[in-house]
Design a protein around this motif. Structure first.
Motif, PDB file in Angstrom:
ATOM      1  N   MET A  91       0.858  -1.184   0.000  1.00  0.00           N
ATOM      2  CA  MET A  91       0.000   0.000   0.000  1.00  0.00           C
ATOM      3  C   MET A  91       0.895   1.236   0.000  1.00  0.00           C
ATOM      4  O   MET A  91       1.863   1.320   0.774  1.00  0.00           O
ATOM      5  CB  MET A  91      -0.904  -0.022   1.235  1.00  0.00           C
ATOM      6  CG  MET A  91      -1.964   1.054   1.268  1.00  0.00           C
ATOM      7  SD  MET A  91      -3.060   0.789   2.695  1.00  0.00           S
ATOM      8  CE  MET A  91      -4.238   2.124   2.442  1.00  0.00           C
ATOM      9  N   PHE A  92       0.591   2.211  -0.880  1.00  0.00           N
ATOM     10  CA  PHE A  92       1.400   3.407  -1.037  1.00  0.00           C
ATOM     11  C   PHE A  92       0.537   4.649  -0.871  1.00  0.00           C
ATOM     12  O   PHE A  92      -0.675   4.625  -1.139  1.00  0.00           O
ATOM     13  CB  PHE A  92       2.037   3.442  -2.439  1.00  0.00           C
ATOM     14  CG  PHE A  92       2.874   2.257  -2.773  1.00  0.00           C
ATOM     15  CD1 PHE A  92       4.236   2.262  -2.534  1.00  0.00           C
ATOM     16  CD2 PHE A  92       2.305   1.108  -3.315  1.00  0.00           C
ATOM     17  CE1 PHE A  92       5.013   1.166  -2.860  1.00  0.00           C
ATOM     18  CE2 PHE A  92       3.072   0.010  -3.643  1.00  0.00           C
ATOM     19  CZ  PHE A  92       4.428   0.042  -3.401  1.00  0.00           C
ATOM     20  N   CYS A 139      -3.187   5.365 -12.161  1.00  0.00           N
ATOM     21  CA  CYS A 139      -3.964   4.764 -11.076  1.00  0.00           C
ATOM     22  C   CYS A 139      -4.179   5.766  -9.939  1.00  0.00           C
ATOM     23  O   CYS A 139      -5.232   5.755  -9.283  1.00  0.00           O
ATOM     24  CB  CYS A 139      -3.265   3.496 -10.565  1.00  0.00           C
ATOM     25  SG  CYS A 139      -3.280   2.149 -11.764  1.00  0.00           S
ATOM     26  N   LEU A 140      -3.200   6.628  -9.685  1.00  0.00           N
ATOM     27  CA  LEU A 140      -3.384   7.686  -8.679  1.00  0.00           C
ATOM     28  C   LEU A 140      -4.452   8.675  -9.127  1.00  0.00           C
ATOM     29  O   LEU A 140      -5.011   9.412  -8.308  1.00  0.00           O
ATOM     30  CB  LEU A 140      -2.058   8.406  -8.435  1.00  0.00           C
ATOM     31  CG  LEU A 140      -1.030   7.628  -7.601  1.00  0.00           C
ATOM     32  CD1 LEU A 140       0.331   8.326  -7.646  1.00  0.00           C
ATOM     33  CD2 LEU A 140      -1.500   7.479  -6.158  1.00  0.00           C
ATOM     34  N   ALA A 141      -4.727   8.659 -10.439  1.00  0.00           N
ATOM     35  CA  ALA A 141      -5.799   9.525 -10.958  1.00  0.00           C
ATOM     36  C   ALA A 141      -7.142   8.797 -11.000  1.00  0.00           C
ATOM     37  O   ALA A 141      -8.134   9.364 -11.451  1.00  0.00           O
ATOM     38  CB  ALA A 141      -5.429  10.010 -12.355  1.00  0.00           C
ATOM     39  N   GLY A 174     -13.317  10.302   0.824  1.00  0.00           N
ATOM     40  CA  GLY A 174     -13.598   9.820  -0.518  1.00  0.00           C
ATOM     41  C   GLY A 174     -12.510  10.176  -1.515  1.00  0.00           C
ATOM     42  O   GLY A 174     -12.586   9.759  -2.682  1.00  0.00           O
ATOM     43  N   ALA A 175     -11.520  10.955  -1.102  1.00  0.00           N
ATOM     44  CA  ALA A 175     -10.428  11.322  -2.003  1.00  0.00           C
ATOM     45  C   ALA A 175      -9.444  10.151  -2.122  1.00  0.00           C
ATOM     46  O   ALA A 175      -9.316   9.320  -1.212  1.00  0.00           O
ATOM     47  CB  ALA A 175      -9.709  12.556  -1.474  1.00  0.00           C
ATOM     48  N   ILE A 176      -8.740  10.086  -3.275  1.00  0.00           N
ATOM     49  CA  ILE A 176      -7.750   9.023  -3.472  1.00  0.00           C
ATOM     50  C   ILE A 176      -6.548   9.295  -2.578  1.00  0.00           C
ATOM     51  O   ILE A 176      -5.903  10.338  -2.675  1.00  0.00           O
ATOM     52  CB  ILE A 176      -7.318   8.949  -4.946  1.00  0.00           C
ATOM     53  CG1 ILE A 176      -8.502   8.525  -5.826  1.00  0.00           C
ATOM     54  CG2 ILE A 176      -6.156   7.971  -5.131  1.00  0.00           C
ATOM     55  CD1 ILE A 176      -8.190   8.528  -7.305  1.00  0.00           C
ATOM     56  N   GLY A 177      -6.265   8.310  -1.707  1.00  0.00           N
ATOM     57  CA  GLY A 177      -5.143   8.470  -0.770  1.00  0.00           C
ATOM     58  C   GLY A 177      -3.856   7.850  -1.274  1.00  0.00           C
ATOM     59  O   GLY A 177      -2.785   8.098  -0.729  1.00  0.00           O
ATOM     60  N   GLY A 178      -3.944   7.006  -2.308  1.00  0.00           N
ATOM     61  CA  GLY A 178      -2.749   6.337  -2.846  1.00  0.00           C
ATOM     62  C   GLY A 178      -3.186   5.144  -3.679  1.00  0.00           C
ATOM     63  O   GLY A 178      -4.310   5.092  -4.185  1.00  0.00           O
ATOM     64  N   ILE A 179      -2.299   4.153  -3.825  1.00  0.00           N
ATOM     65  CA  ILE A 179      -2.630   2.960  -4.616  1.00  0.00           C
ATOM     66  C   ILE A 179      -2.238   1.713  -3.835  1.00  0.00           C
ATOM     67  O   ILE A 179      -1.396   1.758  -2.926  1.00  0.00           O
ATOM     68  CB  ILE A 179      -1.911   2.959  -5.978  1.00  0.00           C
ATOM     69  CG1 ILE A 179      -0.389   3.003  -5.793  1.00  0.00           C
ATOM     70  CG2 ILE A 179      -2.406   4.074  -6.859  1.00  0.00           C
ATOM     71  CD1 ILE A 179       0.375   2.840  -7.105  1.00  0.00           C
ATOM     72  N   ILE A 180      -2.869   0.607  -4.202  1.00  0.00           N
ATOM     73  CA  ILE A 180      -2.529  -0.713  -3.666  1.00  0.00           C
ATOM     74  C   ILE A 180      -2.104  -1.574  -4.846  1.00  0.00           C
ATOM     75  O   ILE A 180      -2.789  -1.621  -5.867  1.00  0.00           O
ATOM     76  CB  ILE A 180      -3.718  -1.355  -2.927  1.00  0.00           C
ATOM     77  CG1 ILE A 180      -4.106  -0.522  -1.699  1.00  0.00           C
ATOM     78  CG2 ILE A 180      -3.367  -2.773  -2.489  1.00  0.00           C
ATOM     79  CD1 ILE A 180      -5.289  -1.088  -0.946  1.00  0.00           C
TER      80      ILE A 180
END
Length: 612
Positions: A91-92, A139-141, A174-180
Motif C-alpha cells: 500500500m502506497f 492509477c493515482l488519478a 472519498g479522495a484518493i489516498g494512494g494505490i494498492i
C-alpha cells in the motif's frame, strides 16, 4: 420585608452556584407569584435543558469513541491482513511512499532485511521502468490497471516476470489516498512454460522425423486431439480443422475403413484395453496412399468405464515399400542365384583348367624371378664396385694431396733437426733452443697426424645414417684438397650456415663434395683458367639443406649437360677419368640420402646444387 428579599436572593445565588458546579439535577425551590419565583423557575428550566444537552453530548462522545476504537481495530486488522497476506501486496500514499507491505512482497523482491515503510518505491527499486511510473500516475488519478505477464529487468541483470494489478484507495473523505499493488512473481512459471514449449517443439520434431504421431480421445466429452504429425500423415496442415473420429475414418482407405472401425469399436464392446492394426490412408489433397500402423490403449476409471483412449499413428509407407521391394528383389535373386549356380558350375570347370595352366606359368615365373633377382644382385654388386671405384679414385687424389701436404712439413722438420746440429757445433745450443725446436716439431707432427685422421675417416664407409653438421663436412672436404688447390692458385670462398644439419651419411656426402671439387680443379687445368675461383655456399630452404659449388671454369657444353650424371660418361682424356664420379655422387645423394643433385651453367662457369 428586606430580610425576606435577601433570603430569596441568597437562595437564587446558592442554587446558581450549585448548577454552575455541574449539578444539573439541582432545583431552586422558591414558591410564589413574584419575580423571584419566576426567576427560580427559569433557573430550573435552564438546568433541565443543560442536563438534556449534556446527556446528548455525552452519548455523542461515547459513540464517537466507540467508532474511533472500531476504526482503529479495523485498521489494525487491515494492516495485519496485508502483512500476513499469502500474496505480494503493498500500500502506497500519493507520493508512492510505502505505508505497508506484505511479508510475501518483502520476500519476493529481496527486501526482507530492510525497513521500507515511509520510503519511496522508486528509491527502493531504482530500476523501475518509466512505463510503470506512468501506470502508477494513471492509477493515482483513479484508473485500475493489470497485466497477466510483464517483464521486470533487475539491477543485477536478471529478469523477473510479474503478474500485477493496481487499484487506487480512498480516504474517509472519498479522495484518493494512494494505490494498492497486488503482484505475483511468475518467473519460474514462465521458465517452465518455455521449457514446456521447447519440449513440445522437440516432441513434434521427433514425431516428424520418426513419422510417428499421437492422438487422444476424451470419451466423456467426445473430444479428439491429434498431434501435428497425425495431420501431416493424413495429408492435412497441422491444426487445419478440429479433429473428429468421422474425419479420421474418412481419411482411411475405403477398403480398410470397415476393418479399422471394427477394430476400435470392437475393443470397446469386448472390454479390451488395447487394439492394434495396420491399414492404408488416402491423402485427400493428392490422392497419395500411405500405409500406417496404429495402436490404441483405453484408460478406465475405478468402475471400469473408459475415460479416454490414447494412441499412436506410425507412417510405415517406406517400410512397406521397402519390404515389397525386398520381396521382389528376393524373388529376382533366387532366379539369378539359380542361373548363377549353373554358370558357376561351368566356370568351375574352366577355372580348373586355368588353375593347371597357372601352376605351369607360376613355375616358369619362379625361374624367371630367380634369374632377375640374381641379375639385380649383380647390379647392386656392380654399384658397390662403382662406389668403391669412385672412392678409390678420390682416395688416389687425396693420397697425392697428402703427399704434397706432407712434403713441406717434412722438409721443415729436416731443416729444424739440421739446425740443432749446427747450433751444437757452433756452441749456440741451449735448453731454450731445444724446447722451442721440440715445440715447433710437435706442432708439425700433430698437423701430419690430423691429415692421416681426416684421410682415415674418409676411407671408412658409413654404416648408418646419423645427424651431421654440413659446415664441418664442407670444411674437412676442403682441407683434403687445400694444398692441391693452393699449389694450382685456385681460390676457394665459403659462405656456409653455421647451424645446418643433415640426417645421412657424412663420409658419402664428403665424397660427393670431393668429386665435384676435383672435377672443378680438372676443368681449370683443361681450360687454363686464370684467377680460378670456387665458391661454396650452404643455407636452409623450405626445410631442406642446400649446398652449391660454383666455379668460373667456363661451364659445361649444353649438348652434354644432361649426360654428365650418366655412368661411364666423361669428357676427360683416356686414363684421366672413369666416368663414375658424378654418377655415383647422384646415386649417393638421391638414392641413399633421399635428396637431389643437379647441375646448370651460370655466368662464367657451372653450378652444382645439392638438396637434402
Amino acid at each position: 420585608m428586606g430580610r425576606a428579599i435577601a433570603s430569596r436572593i441568597g437562595r437564587l445565588r446558592d442554587g446558581a452556584a450549585v448548577i454552575g458546579g455541574g449539578h444539573l439535577d439541582y432545583r431552586i425551590d422558591i414558591k410564589g407569584n413574584d419575580e423571584f419565583a419566576e426567576l427560580s423557575g427559569a433557573f430550573n428550566v435552564m438546568s433541565a435543558s443543560l442536563r438534556g444537552s449534556y446527556l446528548a453530548l455525552e452519548s455523542e462522545v461515547a459513540d464517537r469513541k466507540r467508532a474511533e476504537d472500531a476504526l482503529r481495530a479495523s485498521e489494525e486488522k487491515f494492516r495485519f491482513f496485508i502483512a500476513h497476506s499469502p500474496v505480494a501486496v503493498a500500500m502506497f500514499d500519493r507520493d508512492m511512499r510505502y505505508i505497508i507491505a506484505s511479508r510475501r512482497w518483502l520476500k519476493d523482491y529481496g527486501v526482507e532485511e530492510q525497513d521500507i515503510t515511509g520510503r519511496s518505491h522508486y528509491e527502493v527499486f531504482p530500476e523501475i521502468p518509466e512505463r510503470w511510473k506512468e501506470i502508477h500516475r494513471r492509477c493515482l488519478a483513479g484508473a485500475i490497471e493489470k497485466n497477466e505477464q510483464d517483464r521486470f529487468p533487475r539491477l543485477d541483470g536478471s529478469v523477473d516476470w510479474l503478474r500485477w494489478e493496481v487499484h487506487p484507495w480512498h480516504d474517509r473523505s472519498g479522495a484518493i489516498g494512494g494505490i494498492i499493488m497486488f503482484t505475483e512473481v511468475i518467473t519460474e512459471q514462465k521458465r517452465m512454460e518455455g521449457e514446456l514449449r521447447q519440449s513440445e517443439q522437440r516432441l513434434n520434431k521427433a514425431q516428424e522425423i520418426a513419422h510417428l504421431g499421437s492422438w487422444e480421445l476424451d470419451v466423456v466429452n467426445d473430444l479428439l486431439t491429434w498431434s501435428d504429425e497425425v495431420y501431416r500423415i493424413f495429408g492435412f496442415e497441422p491444426r487445419e480443422f478440429g479433429a473428429t473420429y468421422e474425419a479420421f475414418l474418412e481419411a482411411v482407405h475405403p477398403d480398410d475403413r470397415a476393418a479399422v472401425d471394427t477394430a476400435y469399436t470392437g475393443s470397446l464392446r469386448e472390454g479390451r484395453d488395447t487394439y492394434e492394426i495396420e491399414h492404408r490412408v488416402v491423402r485427400k489433397s493428392t490422392g497419395e496412399i500411405r500405409y500406417v500402423h496404429e495402436k490404441c490403449e483405453h484408460i478406465r476409471d475405478e468402475a471400469g468405464r473408459i475415460l479416454f483412449s490414447a494412441g499412436m499413428v506410425h507412417d510405415i509407407t517406406e517400410r512397406r515399400l521397402a519390404e515389397e521391394a525386398l520381396q521382389k528383389s528376393k524373388n529376382e535373386l533366387e532366379i539369378r542365384v539359380e542361373e548363377r549356380t549353373k554358370e558357376l558350375e561351368e566356370s568351375r570347370a574352366r577355372l580348373k583348367t586355368q588353375y593347371e595352366e597357372l601352376q605351369h606359368t607360376y613355375h616358369e615365373l619362379k625361374e624367371v624371378t630367380a634369374e632377375r633377382l640374381q641379375a639385380m644382385e649383380e647390379l647392386r654388386e656392380r654399384d658397390r664396385m662403382m662406389i668403391q671405384q669412385s672412392r678409390m679414385a678420390a682416395m688416389g687424389e687425396m693420397l697425392g694431396n697428402i703427399a704434397h701436404q706432407w712434403r713441406q712439413p717434412l722438409n721443415i722438420l729436416g731443416l729444424m733437426i739440421q739446425d740443432l746440429g749446427l747450433s751444437h757445433e757452433c756452441g749456440e745450443f741451449s735448453k731454450e733452443l731445444l724446447q722451442a725446436s721440440i715445440r715447433k716439431e710437435m706442432e708439425i707432427i700433430l698437423h701430419l697426424s690430423q691429415t692421416i685422421d681426416d684421410f682415415s675417416n674418409f676411407a671408412v664407409p658409413d654404416k648408418e645414417k646419423r645427424q651431421f653438421r654440413v659446415e664441418e663436412v664442407i670444411s674437412k672436404s676442403l682441407s683434403l684438397v687445400q694444398e692441391s688447390f693452393v699449389s694450382q692458385c685456385i681460390k676457394v670462398e665459403t659462405n656456409t650456415a653455421q647451424d645446418l644439419w643433415i640426417n645421412g651419411y657424412a663420409n658419402e656426402f664428403s665424397q660427393v663434395l670431393l668429386n665435384i671439387l676435383i672435377n672443378a680443379r680438372d676443368a681449370f687445368l683443361e681450360q687454363g683458367t686464370t684467377n680460378a675461383q670456387i665458391t661454396v655456399r650452404s643455407w636452409l630452404e623450405n626445410g631442406r639443406a642446400v649446398v652449391t659449388i660454383t666455379d668460373n671454369a667456363g661451364g659445361v657444353r649444353e649438348d652434354i649437360l644432361g649426360k654428365i650424371f650418366d655412368a661411364y660418361f666423361t669428357t676427360k682424356e683416356l686414363g684421366k677419368g672413369s666416368g663414375v664420379g658424378l654418377f655415383m655422387s647422384k646415386t649417393i645423394i638421391e638414392k641413399n640420402m633421399g635428396g637431389r643433385l643437379t647441375a646448370r651453367n651460370v655466368k662464367g662457369g657451372a653450378e652444382f646444387r645439392i638438396e637434402v
